[in-house]
Structure formats: C-alpha cells, structure tokens
Design a protein around this motif. Structure first.
Motif, PDB file in Angstrom:
ATOM      1  N   LYS B 265      36.278  42.197  43.629  1.00  0.00           N
ATOM      2  CA  LYS B 265      35.189  43.148  43.835  1.00  0.00           C
ATOM      3  C   LYS B 265      35.065  43.578  45.292  1.00  0.00           C
ATOM      4  O   LYS B 265      34.267  44.460  45.599  1.00  0.00           O
ATOM      5  CB  LYS B 265      33.879  42.526  43.353  1.00  0.00           C
ATOM      6  CG  LYS B 265      33.882  42.289  41.861  1.00  0.00           C
ATOM      7  CD  LYS B 265      32.759  41.354  41.456  1.00  0.00           C
ATOM      8  CE  LYS B 265      32.942  40.869  40.026  1.00  0.00           C
ATOM      9  NZ  LYS B 265      32.089  39.712  39.750  1.00  0.00           N
ATOM     10  N   SER B 269      34.711  47.810  44.568  1.00  0.00           N
ATOM     11  CA  SER B 269      33.333  47.406  44.824  1.00  0.00           C
ATOM     12  C   SER B 269      32.314  48.104  43.934  1.00  0.00           C
ATOM     13  O   SER B 269      31.176  47.680  43.870  1.00  0.00           O
ATOM     14  CB  SER B 269      32.979  47.658  46.285  1.00  0.00           C
ATOM     15  OG  SER B 269      33.143  49.018  46.576  1.00  0.00           O
ATOM     16  N   GLU B 272      30.254  46.817  39.674  1.00  0.00           N
ATOM     17  CA  GLU B 272      28.952  46.368  39.171  1.00  0.00           C
ATOM     18  C   GLU B 272      27.917  47.482  39.205  1.00  0.00           C
ATOM     19  O   GLU B 272      26.784  47.279  38.796  1.00  0.00           O
ATOM     20  CB  GLU B 272      28.451  45.184  40.007  1.00  0.00           C
ATOM     21  CG  GLU B 272      29.228  43.920  39.728  1.00  0.00           C
ATOM     22  CD  GLU B 272      28.576  42.700  40.302  1.00  0.00           C
ATOM     23  OE1 GLU B 272      27.715  42.844  41.185  1.00  0.00           O
ATOM     24  OE2 GLU B 272      28.935  41.595  39.881  1.00  0.00           O
ATOM     25  N   ALA B 277      35.500  51.048  37.815  1.00  0.00           N
ATOM     26  CA  ALA B 277      35.714  50.018  38.836  1.00  0.00           C
ATOM     27  C   ALA B 277      36.229  50.652  40.115  1.00  0.00           C
ATOM     28  O   ALA B 277      36.183  50.041  41.172  1.00  0.00           O
ATOM     29  CB  ALA B 277      36.704  48.984  38.339  1.00  0.00           C
ATOM     30  N   CYS B 355      37.077  39.773  35.130  1.00  0.00           N
ATOM     31  CA  CYS B 355      38.047  40.871  35.223  1.00  0.00           C
ATOM     32  C   CYS B 355      39.306  40.552  34.419  1.00  0.00           C
ATOM     33  O   CYS B 355      39.892  41.419  33.776  1.00  0.00           O
ATOM     34  CB  CYS B 355      38.464  41.099  36.672  1.00  0.00           C
ATOM     35  SG  CYS B 355      37.106  41.250  37.817  1.00  0.00           S
TER      36      CYS B 355
END
Lengths: 230, 428
Positions: B265, B269, B272, B277, B355
């Motif tokens: 992440k 980034s 979420e 993604a 993931c």
C-alpha cells in the motif's frame, strides 16, 4: 507384416512432425492479452482509471488528468505555508492539530501507527530511530534522523512534521499524494509519540531533565545504534 | 577505619579497571566509528562517495576544503561561518541551492576528524552482484522459446529437401539401371502427381495419417478454444491465468515488496480510498529513487534512468523540469470487463481481504503476472466460501447483529449469505 511396420513408421514420423509444428504455433506471445472471441467489454470505450483511450477533445490517450489549476477537493484544508525554510518555521509555530479541527487522541495515534508502519517505517524504523529495514540493509544510502534526538533538540512540533510530509526534506520526497491532511496529522501524532519513546506528553515533560552532557552523548549513542544489529 | 581503607582500595581497583576498560573502549571507538558517526549524523544529506545528495558527496573532501580550523567551524555552525564572509563557505552554499547545513555544535573536534577521515576515504562499494533478480530471466526464456519454433521450421525444411533429393536420386538410379538393361526411360512425374499416385496406392496409410492429423487438430483446437478469453494466455489446471506482459520499466516486485519489505500500500496507496488500487505515479518512485540512482543489480542504472526521464528529473542538477514529464506506459495486468463492478476499497478496507488473495504471490514476481483466473466462477466461489471479517469490524456492527438473529446459532457468515452472489451486486 512388413507393410504394417512401414505404416507404423510413417505414422509415427508424421505424428511427431505435426505435434512439433502445432505446439510451435499455439505458443502465445506473452505481451498479447489473449484472444477476445466476442466483445466482452474488456476494452473500455469510456475512460478508465490508469487506462488508455482516445480522447477526442485533446487527441491524446491519457485518462488520468491533472485537475484545473487551483482546484481544491471538497473538505480539503489547504496548507498555507510554502516549501521554504521560512514556511517550515511558520508551520512549526502556527500549524497545529487545531488547524485541521483535530486533537491528540488515542484513536488518531492508532491510525497514525498503521499509516506510519506503511509509509514511513521502511526508512525511519519501527522505533523512529532511523534504522528502517532498507537503511539497515544499506540498500538506501541515507540514514534518516532519529525522532528521539530531534524531540530532545527542538521539540518536534506537529507543524514541522506536517511540513516535511507535505513537501519532503533533503532526500525525502513529498508524501502528499499518498496521505491526505488528516492522515498526515495522524502520522505526526504517532511520530511525536515515537520521539517521546512511547511516553505520554505529561510523562515525558515530567521525566528528569536530561543531564548536561547528554546532548553531547546523543550522536554517539546514535552511532552505536547505527551499526546493523540483526 | 580498616573497612574504610578497604573500601577505598576497592574503589581504587574499580577505578583503575574502568579506566583500562574505557581506554579499550575508546580505542575501539577510534577504529570503527567514523562510519557509525557519519551514518548517524551526516548520511541523511551526504554520501561517502562522489555522489551528490542534498549536500556534496564527501569522498576526497579533505583535499578540497581549506585547511586549519575551517572544517570544525563549518560543521559546528556553517551559517555563522558563511555569515563571516568566508569565500569557500559562500561558494558551497550557492552551489547547493542556498541550503544551509544543519549545525552540529554537539560534535567534538575529534569526532569531526573521525567522520571526515572516514568520508574522505569513501565507502568501499561492494562488487556488483552477478546473480540477478532483474527482468533478464524472462527475456532469455522468451528468446529460447522463439529459438525452438525456429529450429523446428529449419528441421522441417531440411527434411523436405532431403525427401526431394532422395526422390531425385532414386529416379536417376532407376534410370541408370533401365539404361543399362536397355529398357525405356521412366518418365519423371511432377511432384504433386507423384504424391497423388502414392496416395492412391496407399489408401490405408493415408487414412491413418489423416485420422491422426484430425485428432491432433481436435485436441489442440480444444485447448485453443479454452484460451479464448482476454487476459488469459495459459491454461493451468483448467484455469485461465498467466498474462505476463513485459513492462516499459523492468520493475521487480520481488525486490521492492519482497526483499525490501515495502508495504504494497506504500505505492498502491489509493487501494483503501478508491475503487482502483492505482498504478503508482513516478513521484512515488522518486521518494526513494531520488537517492538511489543505481543498485547492485545489473541494468539498474538504465531502468532507474527511465524513472528520471518520466519525472523530468535531472540527477546532476537535482532539479525537476515539468515540461519534460512523460507518463510511463505500464501494461495493465489485472483487468476486469466493464460490465462488472469491483471495488478495492470495499474488499481491502471493509472486508480486510489480503492483496495476495486475488493477486497471488506478488512478492515473488520478477515480472508481474496474473496468478488468479479473475473469472466470475472464481469470484462466486470465494464469495460462497469466505467468512466475512465481521467481528470487531465497525463497518458491520449493525449487520452482524441482524445476521445473528436471522441465522440463529451461527456466528460467522459468508459473503453469499449477505447477498454477495446476487446478480445486481456486481452487474449493474
């Protein structure tokens, strides 16, 4: 009898040749995304994030675009200080949790910890002493400063941390694209906690003042830690 | 009296002992610790090589700087030295974007000497590693497979030539024999006629061969049809996986996420916060690669130079030129068709799915590849089997209570039980 052997031989030879030829033909090109028998909407006619399409207005094929200059997302708090030393000192003095309507809280600290371990820990280390995994393995050449030492020196204010996360400092790049303002503040809060070596603010302020020579010893202590210890 | 004297003696011994120890210790400090001091205090801005960082690379520094006390003054308070009108100090400051060096009043002259001696000699660069984790492996593989099909074609051509030559020789020989025996010359038939002639005389063989070729075509065709379906180039255990395109930059997930332990992440980034993604933009690469222009892996310099080119970054002047920015044309590996809705945020943030569940063991991939089929059957299968992480998950507090009421005696629930296999969940 002879005829059968002959037949079998021919049969075998041609079978081998055919198999070899066919397998050579079927082997696919790894760059090809595969065969689309009927259009199944894999190739999007509309612009998709990170995708390519022909933009009829601009004529290029970018789907990700910069917003118009000066646009501000909804609910976004603008950071008013510039990427300069003066901006840093102004942020240090005036940019606090309150500037974003936040306050020091356990929930923020916890969120900050998760974000810290994701975005900062690789270089700055689990304890914030600058011994992150890629610094210890010497894959990254520069060692970040220790929060603990910085906290002792200049109190490591959240405004300063926010300024550094937003603009970067030295070799550190800007993390503004990865962290939104609230998240930056949460990280700042966790960094301060690391700087206080896990103590609460009161505990840290009430702990006996460091002895006169401790600042002198600080870099040496840092030096001792710097040698990789696995 | 006696005891106090004993005490004094003991203290004396202890003192002597500690003196010796400290002597030892300080000696060892001298031996090793220019490096450690350098790392702790200087290395955030300086390299112990010729490479420029925020400040100059310090290899051979003692030959450059003015002699005498200059180095101590500079390190302890460079701003004061510059303000006093020192020419060399002013020159250095101008050269490095007018950034003042942090003052280090806490360092002693001795420590500064240690640091500078270490930096002057420079870091011994490790010999480049010959074993690679770069993208080289796959390229040779591709080449090899290309070579085999080429070889097969060559062999086939050779075989055909051989057949032609043998046939020619046979006819010639037979003619020679006929001539000797005084019989009429055999007419040489055109090749196709000869084949037809042979086929007429060997119907059984022809039937067998025909049958065989038909069989091969059926089998190969069947597998070929299984390959229909975009972004699936290989059939592995009846699943369509293996899309593994080459990328414009030989980025290795194995090195970054595997060996260096960078969180997925960190770069992806938005996972979420968004449906996507996201493929990271180069500014995220530059967070580290501003300082890392080359690694021990062969070819790394060229690959990292591609990032610099995309970011419009000049490593010599350490400046960005926005007019030279150019996005990298990454090849998307995992693609879902437009008629299905999939949100990363929903799965990763709310459902706390790892993931790896959908992307496979990315940490071991040199070239990113699709390891899961990403078909509807596969999605549904997971929705039927997986228990949702509802316990202590703020997103599900209410729903969890309702579900417990509905399914009495059950505590964990699959996605299917909360409507996760309804058509309109994903197709709308």
């Amino acid at each position: 009898m002879k005829k059968t052997t002959n037949t079998l031989f021919t049969f075998g030879a041609i079978a081998l040749a055919a198999a070899a030829l066919l397998s050579a033909c079927v082997k696919s090109n790894p760059d090809s995304p595969g065969f689309e028998f009927m259009p199944d909407m894999y190739r999007s006619p509309g612009p998709e994030t990170n995708g390519m399409y022909i933009n009829t207005v601009t004529g290029d094929s970018l789907s990700n675009r910069l917003p118009a200059a000066g646009s501000i997302p909804r609910g976004f708090t603008v950071f008013p200080y510039a990427n300069t030393a003066e901006g840093d000192s102004l942020a240090k003095a005036f940019w606090t949790y309150k500037s974003l309507g936040m306050q020091r809280s356990e929930a923020n600290e916890k969120a900050g910890e998760e974000l810290y371990n994701r975005y900062c820990m690789v270089c700055h280390g689990k304890k914030g002493d600058g011994n992150g995994p890629i610094v210890v393995s010497e894959k990254y050449p520069n060692m970040p400063p220790s929060y603990i030492a910085r906290m002792k020196e200049n109190n490591l204010s959240e405004g300063h941390i926010y300024h550094v996360v937003t603009y970067g400092k030295g070799v550190m790049g800007s993390h503004a694209s990865q962290l939104n303002p609230q998240e930056r503040m949460q990280v700042a809060q966790y960094v301060q906690l690391l700087g206080r070596e896990g103590k609460s603010v009161e505990e840290y302020n009430n702990s006996p003042a460091p002895a006169a020579d401790s600042t002198k010893a600080a870099p040496v202590a840092g030096a001792a830690k710097a040698t990789p210890s696995k | 009296m006696n005891s106090s004297r004993q005490h004094a003696r003991r203290t004396g011994i202890a003192l002597a002992f500690s003196l010796i120890l400290s002597l030892f210790f300080s000696a060892s400090v001298h031996a090793q610790d220019g490096k450690a001091l350098f790392k702790a205090n200087c290395s955030s801005c300086h390299a112990a090589s010729e490479k420029k960082g925020t400040g100059p690379g310090l290899k051979g520094v003692l030959d450059r700087i003015p002699g005498g006390d200059w180095k101590y003054k500079w390190v302890k308070n460079s701003a004061a030295l510059t303000a006093s009108g020192d020419a060399y100090a002013a020159k250095i400051k101008a050269e490095y974007n007018n950034a003042a060096m942090t003052a280090f009043p806490q360092l002693t002259n001795e420590q500064i000497d240690l640091i500078l001696n270490y930096a002057h000699e420079g870091e011994k660069t490790p010999a480049p590693v010959t074993a690679t984790d770069g993208g080289a492996g796959t390229k040779t593989e591709e080449k090899a497979s290309g070579n085999t099909s080429f070889m097969v074609i060559i062999i086939l051509v050779l075989l055909i030539c051989l057949i032609a030559i043998l046939r020619y020789t046979k006819i010639n020989l037979r003619n020679a024999v006929n001539e000797k025996e005084g019989q009429p010359q055999e007419e040489s038939m055109p090749f196709l006629d000869a084949v037809r002639h042979w086929m007429m005389n060997n119907k059984r063989k022809v039937a067998l061969i025909g049958l065989f070729i038909f069989g091969v075509l059926i089998v190969k065709g069947w597998y070929g049809l299984q390959g229909v379906g975009i972004y699936a180039t290989e059939v592995k255990k009846d699943k369509w996986v293996g899309y593994k395109p080459s990328q414009p930059i030989n980025f290795s997930h194995k090195i970054h996420a595997g060996q260096n332990g960078i969180d997925c992440k960190y770069c992806h980034s938005t996972v979420e916060k968004s449906k996507n993604a996201s493929i990271p933009s180069v500014n995220i690469c530059m967070n580290c690669h501003k300082a890392i222009g080359e690694t021990a892996n062969p070819g790394s310099k060229e690959e990292i130079a591609k990032i610099y080119a995309a970011a419009g970054y000049d490593p010599n002047t350490q400046t960005y030129d926005r007019t030279k920015e150019m996005p990298v044309k990454w090849n998307k590996v995992h693609v879902l068709p437009d008629h299905v809705f999939f949100s990363h945020q929903q799965h990763v943030k709310v459902g706390k799915v790892e993931c790896e569940t959908c992307h496979g063991n990315v940490k071991e991939m040199t070239v990113a590849e699709q390891q899961r089929p990403l078909t509807m059957g596969w999605c549904i299968d997971c929705h039927r089997k997986t228990n949702v992480a509802m316990e202590g998950n703020g997103y599900y507090t209410q729903l969890h209570e309702k579900m417990k009421e509905k399914y009495k005696g059950q505590k964990s629930f699959t996605v299917a039980q909360m409507g996760g296999i309804e058509c309109a969940r994903c197709h709308y």
